[in-house]
Design an enzyme around this catalytic site. Structure first.
Site, PDB file in Angstrom:
ATOM      1  CB  SER A 137      -0.971  -0.121   1.393  1.00  0.00           C
ATOM      2  OG  SER A 137      -1.445   1.428   1.550  1.00  0.00           O
ATOM      3  CE1 TYR A 150      -4.323  -2.250   5.184  1.00  0.00           C
ATOM      4  CE2 TYR A 150      -3.063  -0.188   4.520  1.00  0.00           C
ATOM      5  CZ  TYR A 150      -4.021  -1.422   4.199  1.00  0.00           C
ATOM      6  OH  TYR A 150      -3.911  -1.943   2.806  1.00  0.00           O
ATOM      7  CE  LYS A 154      -1.390  -3.785   3.401  1.00  0.00           C
ATOM      8  NZ  LYS A 154      -1.579  -5.104   2.475  1.00  0.00           N
TER       9      LYS A 154
END
Length: 244
Positions: A137, A150, A154
């Site tokens: 991402s 998150y 990532k």
């Protein structure tokens, strides 16, 4: 440029919906033999209706041993896409509890490590090698407010990509694809309010969010022999967001 993956055995995690489902469709169209893994049986059943040739596997990726057994059951792989991820509700860093970090890390990073170990061992043992793509991402590259679990997971996935590429070359190529907001069903739901979406779109030089097909096309290229000299890269599919 036509991409063909005829007869290649491919595994896609998080395959039941969104980008994962799009990748399953793209691989199928390119002639690959596709194994689709998801935690949600209903999504797999629906996927099977759309793509009858796909082999489905229901397993909870946060269960290390069950996941390992499921992937080993597929046999030797040629291609792997680590797509599965979860994203908890936005929460300030100081208020995010241990369980949230553990849950996100287990699915978004540890599961990719686990699946990749099994897949890479089979690729090396076969003597044919293979290709792996990790769906990361833009959150790995820029700090976005209230999404620290998150973002951190990532970022770890991108470093995993580089470590794997270093150790597994030349037999196995490993790359990451780093999308921005994508117009999956969930993306459309979360970004339907112009007051929320328009300022974020304005940060993208192309002035819009991404489409699933645009991510899928990049993944298929990296899995194919067209990308035979590309490994260890993290490719943004972000409409220029990271230019800022």
């Amino acid at each position: 440029m036509e991409i063909r993956l005829d007869g290649k055995k491919a595994l896609v995690t998080g395959a039941g919906r969104g980008i994962g489902r799009g990748i399953v469709g793209g691989l199928t169209e390119c002639g690959a033999v596709v194994y689709a893994l998801s935690v949600t049986q209903a999504n797999l059943d629906d996927l099977k209706l759309e793509f009858p040739s796909v082999h489905t596997i229901q397993v909870d990726l946060s269960d290390w041993e069950a996941t390992r057994a499921a992937v080993e059951g597929v046999g030797t792989l040629d291609l792997l896409v680590n797509n599965a991820a979860i994203s908890p509700p936005p929460t300030p860093f100081v208020d995010t509890d241990k369980k949230t970090y553990e849950d996100v890390f287990n699915v978004n990073l540890m599961a990719a490590i686990n699946v990749s170990q099994v897949a890479a061992q089979s690729m090396l043992a076969s003597g044919k090698g293979g290709a792996i793509v990790n769906i990361s991402s833009v959150n790995s590259c820029i700090a976005i407010n209230t999404t620290s679990p998150y973002n951190i997971a990532k970022a770890g996935l991108d470093m995993m990509t580089k470590c794997m590429a270093m150790e597994l070359s030349p037999a196995i190529r490993v790359n990451s694809v780093n999308p921005t907001v994508c117009m999956t069903a969930m993306g459309k739901h979360h970004w339907s309010d112009p007051k929320k979406a328009d300022p974020w779109k304005a940060r993208h030089p192309m002035g819009r969010f991404g489409e699933v097909e645009e991510v899928v096309n990049t993944v298929l290229f990296l899995l194919s022999d067209k990308a035979s000299y590309t490994t260890g890269t993290c490719i943004p599919v972000d409409g220029g967001l990271l230019c800022n």
